[in-house]
Scaffold this motif. Structure first.
Motif, short mmCIF file in Angstrom:
data_model
loop_
_atom_site.label_atom_id
_atom_site.label_comp_id
_atom_site.label_asym_id
_atom_site.label_seq_id
_atom_site.Cartn_x
_atom_site.Cartn_y
_atom_site.Cartn_z
N VAL A 172 46.50 38.71 37.50
CA VAL A 172 45.52 37.96 36.70
C VAL A 172 44.73 38.95 35.87
N LYS A 173 44.62 38.69 34.58
CA LYS A 173 43.81 39.54 33.71
C LYS A 173 42.40 38.97 33.64
N ILE A 174 41.40 39.84 33.83
CA ILE A 174 40.01 39.42 33.68
C ILE A 174 39.38 40.20 32.53
N GLU A 175 38.58 39.50 31.73
CA GLU A 175 37.94 40.12 30.57
C GLU A 175 36.45 39.80 30.59
N LYS B 252 44.98 49.17 23.28
CA LYS B 252 46.18 49.57 22.57
C LYS B 252 47.45 49.15 23.30
N ALA B 253 47.30 48.80 24.60
CA ALA B 253 48.46 48.37 25.38
C ALA B 253 48.75 46.88 25.22
N PHE B 254 47.85 46.16 24.58
CA PHE B 254 48.05 44.73 24.39
C PHE B 254 49.06 44.48 23.28
N GLY B 255 49.83 43.40 23.43
CA GLY B 255 50.68 42.97 22.34
C GLY B 255 49.84 42.39 21.22
N LYS B 256 50.49 42.14 20.09
CA LYS B 256 49.75 41.60 18.94
C LYS B 256 49.11 40.27 19.26
N ILE C 192 35.25 42.19 44.77
CA ILE C 192 36.52 41.50 44.58
C ILE C 192 37.53 41.94 45.64
N ARG C 193 37.62 43.24 45.88
CA ARG C 193 38.57 43.75 46.88
C ARG C 193 38.23 43.21 48.27
N THR C 194 36.95 43.17 48.59
CA THR C 194 36.53 42.65 49.89
C THR C 194 36.93 41.20 50.05
N GLU C 195 36.75 40.41 49.01
CA GLU C 195 37.09 38.98 49.08
C GLU C 195 38.58 38.79 49.28
N PHE C 196 39.40 39.57 48.60
CA PHE C 196 40.84 39.46 48.79
C PHE C 196 41.25 39.93 50.19
N HIS C 197 40.56 40.94 50.71
CA HIS C 197 40.86 41.42 52.06
C HIS C 197 40.55 40.32 53.08
N ILE C 198 39.44 39.62 52.89
CA ILE C 198 39.10 38.49 53.77
C ILE C 198 40.18 37.42 53.70
N ALA C 199 40.71 37.20 52.48
CA ALA C 199 41.73 36.17 52.28
C ALA C 199 43.10 36.59 52.79
N GLY C 200 43.26 37.88 53.13
CA GLY C 200 44.51 38.33 53.72
C GLY C 200 45.36 39.23 52.86
N PHE C 201 44.77 39.77 51.76
CA PHE C 201 45.54 40.63 50.86
C PHE C 201 44.72 41.82 50.40
N ASP C 202 45.42 42.90 50.12
CA ASP C 202 44.84 44.04 49.42
C ASP C 202 45.28 43.94 47.96
N VAL C 203 44.39 44.28 47.06
CA VAL C 203 44.70 44.18 45.64
C VAL C 203 44.49 45.52 44.95
N THR C 204 45.14 45.69 43.81
CA THR C 204 44.87 46.83 42.95
C THR C 204 44.26 46.29 41.66
N ILE C 205 43.28 47.02 41.13
CA ILE C 205 42.63 46.62 39.89
C ILE C 205 42.78 47.77 38.91
N THR C 206 43.44 47.51 37.79
CA THR C 206 43.70 48.56 36.82
C THR C 206 43.18 48.16 35.45
N LYS C 207 42.67 49.15 34.73
CA LYS C 207 42.14 48.90 33.39
C LYS C 207 43.29 48.66 32.42
N ALA D 235 38.74 44.78 29.88
CA ALA D 235 39.87 44.02 30.38
C ALA D 235 40.54 44.76 31.53
N TYR D 236 40.81 44.03 32.61
CA TYR D 236 41.44 44.61 33.80
C TYR D 236 42.46 43.64 34.36
N ASP D 237 43.47 44.18 35.02
CA ASP D 237 44.47 43.39 35.74
C ASP D 237 44.19 43.48 37.24
N ILE D 238 44.16 42.33 37.90
CA ILE D 238 44.11 42.26 39.36
C ILE D 238 45.52 41.93 39.83
#
Length: 276
Positions: free
Chosen positions: A134-137, A105-109, A86-101, A121-124
């Protein structure tokens, strides 16, 4: 012009102006799909949910999150395995991304209403003039009895995405609409999608719907029981709240289409449903 800028320009041309944050988010989703494909993710998993319906089948509303399911239950396939791709694809597209878990318990109801303990579940995130997220699950222990198909995307390059078939996408949506236990908010996007399935004559895979219901509740539900639950949910719902939730995700020129929405309108849609 970077790949990202080129893809975003296409949205600007369609709208006759500046691309919205919804469009930026959708470009991000397509780049993430391309990275997952390069990494071999779709050998083991399939795309489903509202974003699949939007990107693959042209649903006329934007969608926030990307939902994936393993095609069989196993414990050795994880989203982390594909982060480099995923990071490589975004780098090719012109951006660096962070992916965090994203911890459950951090989700709202609202967000956590249907998020199982064994869902990853992770956030890009990446930064333009604003933060795009974007959240991916990934469901690693999914309800089964679904079918998949290979669908072509042509941006940022031509590649195939394994997706749930439309009858099984429909089943997932109706499970959410009829059984999702929202607290203070109603997800009108579920209702918009329900209308789309009926309007397009899609048949619902009730076998997969039964499997989803059983996975979450432990109950075997008959078709009559499901239809009773669906009608009750529709009758008890505040349709004004349904409309307010979906408005930010559709083009302003299409807002008049919501004028007919009422409890009776959706009950009549139930009578028009087709079963696979």
């Amino acid at each position: 012009m970077t790949t990202y800028e080129s893809m975003l320009a296409a949205y600007s041309q369609k709208s006759g102006g500046t691309a919205t944050k919804n469009a930026e988010q959708e470009v991000c989703q397509k780049i993430a799909l391309a990275g997952l494909h390069r990494g071999g993710f779709f050998d083991h998993a399939a795309f489903y949910g509202g974003t699949c319906l939007r990107i693959i089948h042209g649903l006329p509303r934007f969608s926030e999150d990307m939902d994936f399911s393993l095609t069989e239950k196993r414990d050795d396939i994880h989203l982390e395995n594909y982060f480099d791709a995923i990071r490589t694809e975004f780098h090719i597209a012109g951006f660096d991304v962070t992916i965090t878990k994203k911890e459950k318990k951090a989700f709202g109801k609202v967000e956590s209403a249907f998020l199982k303990e064994n869902t990853e579940a992770y956030d890009i995130k990446f930064q333009t003039k604003k933060t795009i997220k974007v959240k991916i699950e990934l469901d690693t222990d999914p309800p089964l009895k679904f079918k998949t198909e290979q669908k072509l995307l042509m941006q940022p390059y031509s590649f195939m995405v394994r997706c749930f078939t439309l009858p099984d996408l429909y089943a997932g949506k109706m499970h959410a609409l009829a059984y999702r236990a929202w607290q203070r908010r109603i997800k009108g996007r579920d209702w918009f999608d329900f209308e789309w399935y009926v309007r397009n004559g899609v048949s619902l895979d009730f076998g997969h719907l039964q499997e989803r219901i059983k996975t979450f509740s432990g109950k075997d539900v008959s078709l009559d029981e499901f239809m009773t639950q669906l009608r009750k949910k529709i009758s008890d719902t505040n349709i004004d709240q349904v409309k307010q939730d979906v408005i930010p995700y559709i083009d302003p020129s299409h807002l008049d289409a919501l004028d007919i929405w009422s409890n009776d309108y959706f009950l009549q849609l139930v009578d028009m449903m087709k079963m696979a």
